[in-house]
Scaffold this motif. Structure first.
Motif, PDB file in Angstrom:
ATOM      1  N   PHE A 275       0.838  -1.205   0.000  1.00  0.00           N
ATOM      2  CA  PHE A 275       0.000   0.000   0.000  1.00  0.00           C
ATOM      3  C   PHE A 275       0.872   1.253   0.000  1.00  0.00           C
ATOM      4  CE2 PHE A 275      -2.175   3.395   2.343  1.00  0.00           C
ATOM      5  CZ  PHE A 275      -3.301   3.560   1.552  1.00  0.00           C
ATOM      6  N   LEU A 276       1.868   1.308   0.881  1.00  0.00           N
ATOM      7  CA  LEU A 276       2.734   2.486   0.955  1.00  0.00           C
ATOM      8  C   LEU A 276       3.544   2.669  -0.330  1.00  0.00           C
ATOM      9  CD1 LEU A 276       3.946   2.365   4.662  1.00  0.00           C
ATOM     10  CD2 LEU A 276       2.373   4.011   3.622  1.00  0.00           C
ATOM     11  N   GLU A 277       4.003   1.578  -0.919  1.00  0.00           N
ATOM     12  CA  GLU A 277       4.729   1.679  -2.191  1.00  0.00           C
ATOM     13  C   GLU A 277       3.819   2.214  -3.293  1.00  0.00           C
ATOM     14  OE1 GLU A 277       6.450  -2.144  -3.029  1.00  0.00           O
ATOM     15  OE2 GLU A 277       8.080  -1.853  -1.586  1.00  0.00           O
ATOM     16  N   ASP A 278       2.592   1.703  -3.363  1.00  0.00           N
ATOM     17  CA  ASP A 278       1.637   2.171  -4.371  1.00  0.00           C
ATOM     18  C   ASP A 278       1.314   3.651  -4.179  1.00  0.00           C
ATOM     19  OD1 ASP A 278       1.563  -0.375  -5.436  1.00  0.00           O
ATOM     20  OD2 ASP A 278      -0.403  -0.886  -4.585  1.00  0.00           O
ATOM     21  N   MET A 279       1.089   4.066  -2.935  1.00  0.00           N
ATOM     22  CA  MET A 279       0.766   5.457  -2.667  1.00  0.00           C
ATOM     23  C   MET A 279       1.949   6.369  -2.999  1.00  0.00           C
ATOM     24  SD  MET A 279      -2.382   5.494  -1.925  1.00  0.00           S
ATOM     25  CE  MET A 279      -2.503   7.219  -1.540  1.00  0.00           C
ATOM     26  N   ALA A 280       3.157   5.942  -2.655  1.00  0.00           N
ATOM     27  CA  ALA A 280       4.352   6.742  -2.965  1.00  0.00           C
ATOM     28  C   ALA A 280       4.515   6.889  -4.470  1.00  0.00           C
ATOM     29  CB  ALA A 280       5.593   6.101  -2.345  1.00  0.00           C
ATOM     30  N   GLU A 281       4.318   5.801  -5.186  1.00  0.00           N
ATOM     31  CA  GLU A 281       4.426   5.838  -6.646  1.00  0.00           C
ATOM     32  C   GLU A 281       3.393   6.802  -7.237  1.00  0.00           C
ATOM     33  OE1 GLU A 281       3.561   2.613 -10.056  1.00  0.00           O
ATOM     34  OE2 GLU A 281       5.054   1.986  -8.575  1.00  0.00           O
ATOM     35  N   GLU A 282       2.170   6.731  -6.753  1.00  0.00           N
ATOM     36  CA  GLU A 282       1.113   7.604  -7.265  1.00  0.00           C
ATOM     37  C   GLU A 282       1.388   9.070  -6.927  1.00  0.00           C
ATOM     38  OE1 GLU A 282      -3.750   8.076  -7.113  1.00  0.00           O
ATOM     39  OE2 GLU A 282      -2.828   6.290  -6.252  1.00  0.00           O
TER      40      GLU A 282
ATOM     41  N   ASN B   3       4.299  10.501  -6.289  1.00  0.00           N
ATOM     42  CA  ASN B   3       5.459  10.974  -7.041  1.00  0.00           C
ATOM     43  C   ASN B   3       5.128  11.188  -8.516  1.00  0.00           C
ATOM     44  OD1 ASN B   3       7.180  11.165  -4.846  1.00  0.00           O
ATOM     45  ND2 ASN B   3       7.816   9.036  -5.007  1.00  0.00           N
ATOM     46  N   ALA B   4       4.312  10.319  -9.093  1.00  0.00           N
ATOM     47  CA  ALA B   4       3.907  10.495 -10.492  1.00  0.00           C
ATOM     48  C   ALA B   4       3.091  11.770 -10.645  1.00  0.00           C
ATOM     49  CB  ALA B   4       3.111   9.282 -10.968  1.00  0.00           C
ATOM     50  N   LEU B   5       2.184  12.013  -9.727  1.00  0.00           N
ATOM     51  CA  LEU B   5       1.382  13.245  -9.781  1.00  0.00           C
ATOM     52  C   LEU B   5       2.264  14.474  -9.591  1.00  0.00           C
ATOM     53  CD1 LEU B   5      -1.812  12.241  -7.777  1.00  0.00           C
ATOM     54  CD2 LEU B   5      -1.679  12.797 -10.212  1.00  0.00           C
ATOM     55  N   ALA B   6       3.205  14.401  -8.663  1.00  0.00           N
ATOM     56  CA  ALA B   6       4.095  15.540  -8.408  1.00  0.00           C
ATOM     57  C   ALA B   6       4.934  15.878  -9.641  1.00  0.00           C
ATOM     58  CB  ALA B   6       4.992  15.252  -7.214  1.00  0.00           C
ATOM     59  N   GLU B   7       5.351  14.854 -10.371  1.00  0.00           N
ATOM     60  CA  GLU B   7       6.138  15.088 -11.584  1.00  0.00           C
ATOM     61  C   GLU B   7       5.303  15.756 -12.672  1.00  0.00           C
ATOM     62  OE1 GLU B   7       8.247  11.663 -13.037  1.00  0.00           O
ATOM     63  OE2 GLU B   7       9.112  11.257 -11.067  1.00  0.00           O
ATOM     64  N   MET B   8       4.040  15.375 -12.764  1.00  0.00           N
ATOM     65  CA  MET B   8       3.164  15.954 -13.787  1.00  0.00           C
ATOM     66  C   MET B   8       2.702  17.347 -13.386  1.00  0.00           C
ATOM     67  SD  MET B   8       0.797  12.810 -15.134  1.00  0.00           S
ATOM     68  CE  MET B   8      -0.052  12.623 -13.594  1.00  0.00           C
ATOM     69  N   ASP B   9       2.184  17.453 -12.171  1.00  0.00           N
ATOM     70  CA  ASP B   9       1.616  18.718 -11.715  1.00  0.00           C
ATOM     71  C   ASP B   9       1.489  18.670 -10.192  1.00  0.00           C
ATOM     72  OD1 ASP B   9       0.105  20.971 -11.135  1.00  0.00           O
ATOM     73  OD2 ASP B   9      -1.523  20.486 -12.502  1.00  0.00           O
ATOM     74  N   GLN B  10       2.264  19.484  -9.518  1.00  0.00           N
ATOM     75  CA  GLN B  10       2.274  19.507  -8.051  1.00  0.00           C
ATOM     76  C   GLN B  10       0.875  19.740  -7.486  1.00  0.00           C
ATOM     77  OE1 GLN B  10       5.456  19.155  -6.747  1.00  0.00           O
ATOM     78  NE2 GLN B  10       4.847  19.111  -4.632  1.00  0.00           N
ATOM     79  N   MET B  11       0.075  20.573  -8.138  1.00  0.00           N
ATOM     80  CA  MET B  11      -1.277  20.843  -7.653  1.00  0.00           C
ATOM     81  C   MET B  11      -2.154  19.592  -7.697  1.00  0.00           C
ATOM     82  SD  MET B  11      -1.240  23.760  -6.389  1.00  0.00           S
ATOM     83  CE  MET B  11      -2.957  23.847  -5.976  1.00  0.00           C
ATOM     84  N   GLU B  12      -1.934  18.731  -8.687  1.00  0.00           N
ATOM     85  CA  GLU B  12      -2.697  17.472  -8.737  1.00  0.00           C
ATOM     86  C   GLU B  12      -2.362  16.590  -7.543  1.00  0.00           C
ATOM     87  OE1 GLU B  12      -5.273  16.399 -10.622  1.00  0.00           O
ATOM     88  OE2 GLU B  12      -5.222  18.445 -11.361  1.00  0.00           O
ATOM     89  N   MET B  13      -1.098  16.588  -7.147  1.00  0.00           N
ATOM     90  CA  MET B  13      -0.701  15.818  -5.973  1.00  0.00           C
ATOM     91  C   MET B  13      -1.426  16.357  -4.733  1.00  0.00           C
ATOM     92  SD  MET B  13       2.975  15.323  -4.114  1.00  0.00           S
ATOM     93  CE  MET B  13       2.856  16.896  -3.300  1.00  0.00           C
TER      94      MET B  13
ATOM     95  N   VAL C 112      10.840   8.751   0.261  1.00  0.00           N
ATOM     96  CA  VAL C 112      10.576   8.764  -1.191  1.00  0.00           C
ATOM     97  C   VAL C 112       9.499   9.765  -1.590  1.00  0.00           C
ATOM     98  CG1 VAL C 112      11.402   6.404  -1.531  1.00  0.00           C
ATOM     99  CG2 VAL C 112       8.955   6.808  -1.176  1.00  0.00           C
ATOM    100  N   THR C 113       8.717  10.229  -0.635  1.00  0.00           N
ATOM    101  CA  THR C 113       7.690  11.236  -0.946  1.00  0.00           C
ATOM    102  C   THR C 113       8.083  12.625  -0.451  1.00  0.00           C
ATOM    103  OG1 THR C 113       6.454  10.711   1.062  1.00  0.00           O
ATOM    104  CG2 THR C 113       5.781   9.599  -0.975  1.00  0.00           C
ATOM    105  N   ASN C 114       9.241  12.727   0.177  1.00  0.00           N
ATOM    106  CA  ASN C 114       9.755  14.016   0.664  1.00  0.00           C
ATOM    107  C   ASN C 114       8.855  14.703   1.675  1.00  0.00           C
ATOM    108  OD1 ASN C 114      12.175  13.992  -0.942  1.00  0.00           O
ATOM    109  ND2 ASN C 114      10.837  14.410  -2.695  1.00  0.00           N
TER     110      ASN C 114
END
Length: 121
Positions: free
Chosen positions: A12-19, A21-31, A118-120
């Protein structure tokens, strides 16, 4: 309430971190939007549980976390005034709720620390 294994918590934590981080790379506001939505899923803490004993020190916003143990498994509930903090708190509570007290005390710390790294947060 459904119990879980430490492996389910790790996944669960790995999946959430991946999601996140992917959102942060695309658009910080989406994260931040995602964290706000996740924060709405947090198990609520009762007003009478907002005590000094349940207050999380060191956080910029007011955060309270309470717990109970049933049949050897731990259950958390919490509150924060800040929506992003509430989102992270909700993720951690979802990850840890239902673990055995042994798994929580012995095996969960490294998973939570890794998620934070990993999520800073």
């Amino acid at each position: 309430m459904q119990t879980k294994t430490i492996e389910e918590t790790r996944e669960f934590l790995e999946d959430m971190a991946e999601e996140l981080n992917a959102l942060a790379e695309m658009d910080q506001m989406e994260m931040y939007r995602m964290l706000t939505e996740v924060g709405n899923e947090i198990p609520a803490i009762a007003a009478e549980e907002k005590t000094d004993a349940n207050f999380v020190r060191g956080c910029i916003s007011n955060v309270y976390v309470a717990h109970s143990v049933e049949d050897g498994h731990i259950w958390f509930r919490g509150s924060s005034e800040a929506m992003v903090v509430k989102g992270y708190l909700s993720i951690l509570i979802q990850a840890l709720n239902g673990l055995s007290t042994e798994d929580l005390l012995i095996r969960s710390q490294s998973l939570v620390e890794h998620f934070g790294e990993v999520t800073n947060i």
